[in-house]
Write a protein that holds these residues in place. Sequence first.
Motif, mmCIF file in Angstrom:
data_model
loop_
_atom_site.group_PDB
_atom_site.id
_atom_site.type_symbol
_atom_site.label_atom_id
_atom_site.label_comp_id
_atom_site.label_asym_id
_atom_site.label_seq_id
_atom_site.Cartn_x
_atom_site.Cartn_y
_atom_site.Cartn_z
ATOM 1 N N ALA A 429 -41.005 -24.167 26.256
ATOM 2 C CA ALA A 429 -42.095 -22.433 25.822
ATOM 3 C C ALA A 429 -42.373 -21.771 27.671
ATOM 4 O O ALA A 429 -42.500 -22.934 28.220
ATOM 5 C CB ALA A 429 -42.986 -22.789 24.982
ATOM 6 N N ASN A 430 -42.443 -21.019 27.659
ATOM 7 C CA ASN A 430 -43.225 -20.165 29.058
ATOM 8 C C ASN A 430 -43.437 -18.343 28.667
ATOM 9 O O ASN A 430 -43.166 -17.641 27.692
ATOM 10 C CB ASN A 430 -41.530 -19.652 30.207
ATOM 11 C CG ASN A 430 -42.189 -19.349 31.429
ATOM 12 O OD1 ASN A 430 -42.532 -18.326 31.439
ATOM 13 N ND2 ASN A 430 -42.023 -20.179 32.523
ATOM 14 N N TYR A 431 -45.232 -18.724 29.040
ATOM 15 C CA TYR A 431 -45.442 -17.382 29.096
ATOM 16 C C TYR A 431 -45.906 -16.727 30.917
ATOM 17 O O TYR A 431 -46.068 -17.147 31.810
ATOM 18 C CB TYR A 431 -46.666 -17.884 28.325
ATOM 19 C CG TYR A 431 -48.013 -16.215 28.514
ATOM 20 C CD1 TYR A 431 -47.510 -15.151 27.842
ATOM 21 C CD2 TYR A 431 -48.702 -16.440 29.072
ATOM 22 C CE1 TYR A 431 -49.023 -14.382 28.155
ATOM 23 C CE2 TYR A 431 -49.768 -15.747 29.489
ATOM 24 C CZ TYR A 431 -49.540 -14.198 28.581
ATOM 25 O OH TYR A 431 -50.396 -13.257 28.884
ATOM 26 N N GLN A 432 -45.530 -15.507 30.972
ATOM 27 C CA GLN A 432 -45.737 -14.586 31.475
ATOM 28 C C GLN A 432 -46.288 -13.398 32.014
ATOM 29 O O GLN A 432 -46.478 -13.045 30.951
ATOM 30 C CB GLN A 432 -44.730 -14.515 32.627
ATOM 31 C CG GLN A 432 -43.427 -15.408 33.717
ATOM 32 C CD GLN A 432 -42.343 -15.469 33.862
ATOM 33 O OE1 GLN A 432 -42.200 -14.648 34.384
ATOM 34 N NE2 GLN A 432 -40.940 -16.006 33.184
ATOM 35 N N HIS A 433 -47.964 -13.644 32.402
ATOM 36 C CA HIS A 433 -49.218 -12.028 32.765
ATOM 37 C C HIS A 433 -48.207 -11.559 34.018
ATOM 38 O O HIS A 433 -48.674 -12.227 34.719
ATOM 39 C CB HIS A 433 -49.831 -12.416 32.153
ATOM 40 C CG HIS A 433 -50.947 -11.640 32.322
ATOM 41 N ND1 HIS A 433 -51.268 -10.417 31.035
ATOM 42 C CD2 HIS A 433 -52.042 -11.616 33.659
ATOM 43 C CE1 HIS A 433 -52.033 -9.632 31.757
ATOM 44 N NE2 HIS A 433 -52.210 -9.644 33.061
ATOM 45 N N ILE A 434 -47.668 -10.053 34.138
ATOM 46 C CA ILE A 434 -48.363 -9.336 34.729
ATOM 47 C C ILE A 434 -48.423 -8.659 35.033
ATOM 48 O O ILE A 434 -48.207 -7.485 34.250
ATOM 49 C CB ILE A 434 -46.541 -9.263 34.664
ATOM 50 C CG1 ILE A 434 -45.410 -10.272 34.601
ATOM 51 C CG2 ILE A 434 -45.846 -8.087 35.913
ATOM 52 C CD1 ILE A 434 -43.488 -9.530 34.293
ATOM 53 N N ASP A 435 -49.080 -8.595 36.523
ATOM 54 C CA ASP A 435 -50.355 -7.169 36.952
ATOM 55 C C ASP A 435 -49.597 -6.495 37.554
ATOM 56 O O ASP A 435 -49.162 -6.958 38.732
ATOM 57 C CB ASP A 435 -51.488 -7.499 36.789
ATOM 58 C CG ASP A 435 -52.020 -8.179 35.751
ATOM 59 O OD1 ASP A 435 -52.651 -7.316 34.140
ATOM 60 O OD2 ASP A 435 -53.092 -8.831 36.454
ATOM 61 N N ASN A 436 -49.607 -5.190 37.921
ATOM 62 C CA ASN A 436 -49.014 -3.851 38.902
ATOM 63 C C ASN A 436 -47.746 -4.591 38.582
ATOM 64 O O ASN A 436 -47.056 -4.478 40.033
ATOM 65 C CB ASN A 436 -49.956 -4.800 40.455
ATOM 66 C CG ASN A 436 -51.069 -4.031 39.883
ATOM 67 O OD1 ASN A 436 -51.768 -3.458 38.960
ATOM 68 N ND2 ASN A 436 -51.996 -5.389 40.675
ATOM 69 N N PRO A 437 -46.807 -4.169 37.869
ATOM 70 C CA PRO A 437 -45.080 -4.281 37.761
ATOM 71 C C PRO A 437 -44.707 -3.795 38.813
ATOM 72 O O PRO A 437 -45.155 -2.271 38.771
ATOM 73 C CB PRO A 437 -45.013 -4.269 36.268
ATOM 74 C CG PRO A 437 -45.542 -3.242 35.651
ATOM 75 C CD PRO A 437 -47.076 -3.218 36.658
ATOM 76 N N ALA A 438 -43.707 -4.037 39.408
ATOM 77 C CA ALA A 438 -43.508 -3.240 40.604
ATOM 78 C C ALA A 438 -43.993 -2.788 42.011
ATOM 79 O O ALA A 438 -44.070 -1.776 42.300
ATOM 80 C CB ALA A 438 -42.434 -2.611 40.478
ATOM 81 N N TYR A 439 -45.964 -3.668 41.763
ATOM 82 C CA TYR A 439 -46.876 -2.936 42.699
ATOM 83 C C TYR A 439 -46.983 -1.495 42.349
ATOM 84 O O TYR A 439 -48.193 -0.525 43.374
ATOM 85 C CB TYR A 439 -45.795 -2.757 43.976
ATOM 86 C CG TYR A 439 -45.531 -4.054 44.655
ATOM 87 C CD1 TYR A 439 -45.574 -5.404 44.827
ATOM 88 C CD2 TYR A 439 -43.783 -4.025 44.631
ATOM 89 C CE1 TYR A 439 -44.813 -6.326 45.592
ATOM 90 C CE2 TYR A 439 -42.805 -4.828 44.949
ATOM 91 C CZ TYR A 439 -43.742 -6.054 45.784
ATOM 92 O OH TYR A 439 -42.698 -7.195 45.729
ATOM 93 N N ASN A 440 -47.148 -1.066 40.714
ATOM 94 C CA ASN A 440 -46.880 0.881 41.061
ATOM 95 C C ASN A 440 -48.782 0.086 39.980
ATOM 96 O O ASN A 440 -47.918 -1.157 38.070
ATOM 97 C CB ASN A 440 -46.637 0.733 39.775
ATOM 98 C CG ASN A 440 -46.919 2.236 39.704
ATOM 99 O OD1 ASN A 440 -47.720 2.498 39.838
ATOM 100 N ND2 ASN A 440 -46.015 3.576 39.563
ATOM 101 N N ALA A 441 -50.474 0.133 39.696
ATOM 102 C CA ALA A 441 -51.396 -0.324 39.873
ATOM 103 C C ALA A 441 -51.403 0.979 37.930
ATOM 104 O O ALA A 441 -52.085 0.498 37.171
ATOM 105 C CB ALA A 441 -52.775 0.142 40.051
ATOM 106 N N ALA A 442 -50.518 1.988 38.217
ATOM 107 C CA ALA A 442 -50.398 2.574 36.583
ATOM 108 C C ALA A 442 -49.755 2.692 35.475
ATOM 109 O O ALA A 442 -49.678 2.620 34.519
ATOM 110 C CB ALA A 442 -49.577 3.972 37.529
#
Length: 457
Positions: A429-442
């Motif tokens: 089992a795996n979990y990934q949390h991604i902030d600012n996907p593709a360097y975009n804070a919007a």
Amino acid sequence: MTASVFAQRAGSGADQIASVEQAIEGFPTEGDIDGMPVNLHGQTTYINQRYNAFNSPYQGMNSLSGDKSMSYTWSGTLFFGARVAQNTDLYFNPEVVSGVAFSGLTGLGGPTNGEATRAQGAQAHFYSARAFVRQTINQEGSKVELDNDANQISQIVSSNRFVITAGQFSTLDIFDDSKYAKDPRVQFMNWGNMTYLAYDYAADARGYGWGLAGEWYRDNWIFRASRMTTPTTPNQLAIDWHIFSEYGDQIEVERDHYIGDLPGKVSILAYRNRMILARFTDATNYMIANNAQGTQAIFNVRNSEQIKTGIGINAEQALTKDLGIYMRAFTSDGHTETMAFAEADQSLSIGAGINGEGWGRPRDSVGVSAMLNGISSDRRAYLQAGGISNFVGDTPYPYTPGQYLTYKPEQITELYYNALVIKNVLLGANYQHIDNPAYNAARGPVNVLSFRIHAEF
């Protein structure tokens, strides 16, 4: 008398970096044919990933879809080996892959599934992953025992030796080895944990190539160098065979050590690519002059030979017999587009791996990591002006003012747990949390849940 091997393999081209393989009674994986040593191994891996709808006020051609999505990959590989002379091995790896990536593999600096590089749709594709010869030249030194494994016939070698690998293989088979973060089939899944995310290593779209690599083992030092083919066009399958004019070179120096009786290592890797690539400054100027926001303007200025370089450091250390930590940091010059790997020009990853000895499950494993990915000022200016790159670009077409990159470094946290359910089969089992996907804070954050089934022999 034999010594423990510092480096896990010598140019083996093996996928099973963190092998779960155990002997199967009545099914030998190594033997001989008319006196010629041979071996056979195999693996199959299924990965399923999903995320729910996330904050997405707008999106462009190469955005990660803001809607609820599912992705999967399935792969199968056979590892054939034969020792045709005393220190000369031949290996061949036929492979089959099918799968569908999130948003066609676009929208993230660090994509979530390392197997997705090879998937081209739901229909299974068969191909040669590796076909190479490996020559070992032993010198004086202590004896080291290499065990029977995928792309490695058991052998006694010297701690001081040269190893030459020639043919079809992956650059990552030779460079940037890691005990804790390397193989998405059995460890972390994100590309930023396969290798340095900002390492634009020479390869075709599946991650393989043709070339020549040399390794020099001097006790606890290892020196590596190689020249590899590039794709004819960035991020495509077709190979450019003009290896003296279009190429990817890399060198690496590694020093292995013990602190007490606990192993660790430090390595430094540098690369230099040469091929026809677009420069971001040229693409930005073209886009503004032609009012081409929301398009892949890099295609219009991909017309001259460019040099791309980068350098990084990798360190890892066992803290106990069950727990180890690692760190990777890398920077590329960032003047030109991506040749073959990810949309990143700076990357940092740290993490830890632990086995389940402490809770009575010694064949289970846990990993936790954090990644920070960045892009160069040239790439950022192109995206912020409304450009679309190979794998990222949130500017819609036709362009609406304000709907473009709001830059922040991409941050990814990854956790996994692997449980050995029966001999040679693990469920993860795996979990990934991604902030600012593709360097975009919007846009974002994105939460990706995955499960994995992996078997090998």
